[in-house]
Design a protein around this motif. Structure first.
Motif, mmCIF file in Angstrom:
data_model
loop_
_atom_site.group_PDB
_atom_site.id
_atom_site.type_symbol
_atom_site.label_atom_id
_atom_site.label_comp_id
_atom_site.label_asym_id
_atom_site.label_seq_id
_atom_site.Cartn_x
_atom_site.Cartn_y
_atom_site.Cartn_z
ATOM 1 N N ALA A 292 -53.661 17.627 -45.245
ATOM 2 C CA ALA A 292 -53.419 16.178 -45.323
ATOM 3 C C ALA A 292 -52.422 15.850 -46.427
ATOM 4 N N VAL A 293 -51.724 14.766 -46.205
ATOM 5 C CA VAL A 293 -50.842 14.181 -47.223
ATOM 6 C C VAL A 293 -51.409 12.803 -47.548
ATOM 7 N N SER A 294 -51.518 12.495 -48.823
ATOM 8 C CA SER A 294 -52.083 11.211 -49.223
ATOM 9 C C SER A 294 -51.211 10.557 -50.280
ATOM 10 N N PHE A 295 -51.397 9.243 -50.419
ATOM 11 C CA PHE A 295 -50.719 8.525 -51.485
ATOM 12 C C PHE A 295 -51.630 7.415 -51.967
ATOM 13 N N GLY A 296 -51.666 7.236 -53.287
ATOM 14 C CA GLY A 296 -52.524 6.195 -53.848
ATOM 15 C C GLY A 296 -52.406 6.154 -55.357
ATOM 16 N N SER A 297 -53.467 5.710 -56.007
ATOM 17 C CA SER A 297 -53.429 5.542 -57.459
ATOM 18 C C SER A 297 -53.199 6.852 -58.226
ATOM 19 N N PRO A 298 -53.699 8.028 -57.747
ATOM 20 C CA PRO A 298 -53.371 9.264 -58.470
ATOM 21 C C PRO A 298 -51.986 9.803 -58.127
ATOM 22 N N GLY A 299 -51.267 9.144 -57.205
ATOM 23 C CA GLY A 299 -49.939 9.589 -56.818
ATOM 24 C C GLY A 299 -49.920 10.236 -55.446
ATOM 25 N N LEU A 300 -48.931 11.101 -55.243
ATOM 26 C CA LEU A 300 -48.808 11.849 -53.994
ATOM 27 C C LEU A 300 -49.800 12.997 -54.004
ATOM 28 N N GLY A 301 -50.529 13.172 -52.889
ATOM 29 C CA GLY A 301 -51.532 14.228 -52.823
ATOM 30 C C GLY A 301 -51.298 15.182 -51.670
ATOM 31 N N ILE B 230 -61.188 5.901 -64.135
ATOM 32 C CA ILE B 230 -59.829 5.932 -63.610
ATOM 33 C C ILE B 230 -59.913 5.686 -62.110
ATOM 34 N N PRO B 231 -59.342 4.600 -61.597
ATOM 35 C CA PRO B 231 -59.469 4.281 -60.162
ATOM 36 C C PRO B 231 -58.865 5.362 -59.284
ATOM 37 N N ARG B 232 -59.479 5.547 -58.118
ATOM 38 C CA ARG B 232 -59.055 6.592 -57.180
ATOM 39 C C ARG B 232 -59.010 5.973 -55.781
ATOM 40 N N ILE B 233 -57.838 5.493 -55.392
ATOM 41 C CA ILE B 233 -57.651 4.847 -54.091
ATOM 42 C C ILE B 233 -56.554 5.607 -53.345
#
Length: 223
Positions: A32-41, A212-215
């Protein structure tokens, strides 16, 4: 002859269906590729049971020279130049409580390789003391450096399976890391050098910033 052809076609079709079903049952992995408060995942997930998935995620984010002008601090206007750098590795579990729903609960630990906020504060305008005028560039600057580090557990919930039912799946997650207090460093130059005496007050003010928010929004591919 036609009857034999029909039987052969039917047999071939059944074999393809069984092969497809077998392949479907063997597809227990997803990227998976993700994007959110921690950045690109970038994420790898593995199905453990029909309701339980394990996953490893690497998050990265870097924002340089973000400038905010005309920020009012008491009676003064200042400019802020900020930098943000994030590097986190997640080791987690996803639990799906309902068979026919993509709702999930997530838990795990985040290895905070680097979560850093750096800011440089300068006066926006000249400073006036009676008849004395100090040019804002000569007043100096205040530099703050805030770091979170170590291992932080996290909890969350969301929608969208780590191992989607189909080839592709979209998901969203909400949660938070529960970290220790950040380490604060404060330096200042020229006329603002005395500001460094406020370092302890700033540290105390940030002692409560342990969440630390994680969205994240995710796009997963099953294989």
């Amino acid at each position: 002859m036609k009857k034999k052809k029909k039987q052969l076609l039917l047999t071939s079709f059944l074999c393809l269906c069984l092969l497809g079903q077998a392949q479907e049952n063997q597809q227990k992995n997803a990227f998976a590729v993700s994007f959110g408060s921690p950045g690109l995942g970038l994420e790898y997930a593995r199905k453990l049971t029909p309701k339980l998935n394990a996953k490893v995620v690497w998050h990265s984010l870097k924002i340089e020279d973000y400038e905010q002008e005309d920020v009012k601090v008491k009676d003064d206007l200042v400019d802020i130049l900020a930098n943000l750098e994030v590097s986190i590795i997640d080791l987690g579990i996803e639990y799906l409580p309902f068979k026919n729903s993509s709702f999930k609960l997530t838990a795990g630990i985040g290895i905070l390789n680097k979560v850093n906020i750096n800011g440089v504060v300068t006066y926006n305008e000249d400073i006036v003391f009676g008849d004395v005028i100090i040019i804002n560039k000569d007043a100096g600057e205040i530099i703050t450096d805030i770091n979170w580090s170590g291992v932080a557990p996290y909890l969350g919930f969301g929608f969208g399976r780590a191992i989607p039912k189909k080839k592709l799946g979209i998901g969203i997650e909400f949660g938070s890391y529960f970290s220790s207090s950040p380490k604060v460093d404060l330096t200042a130059t020229n006329l603002l050098e005395s500001t460094t005496s406020q370092k302890e007050n700033l540290q105390e003010a940030l002692d409560e910033f342990k969440m630390i928010p994680r969205i994240q929004i995710r796009l997963a591919y099953k294989f």
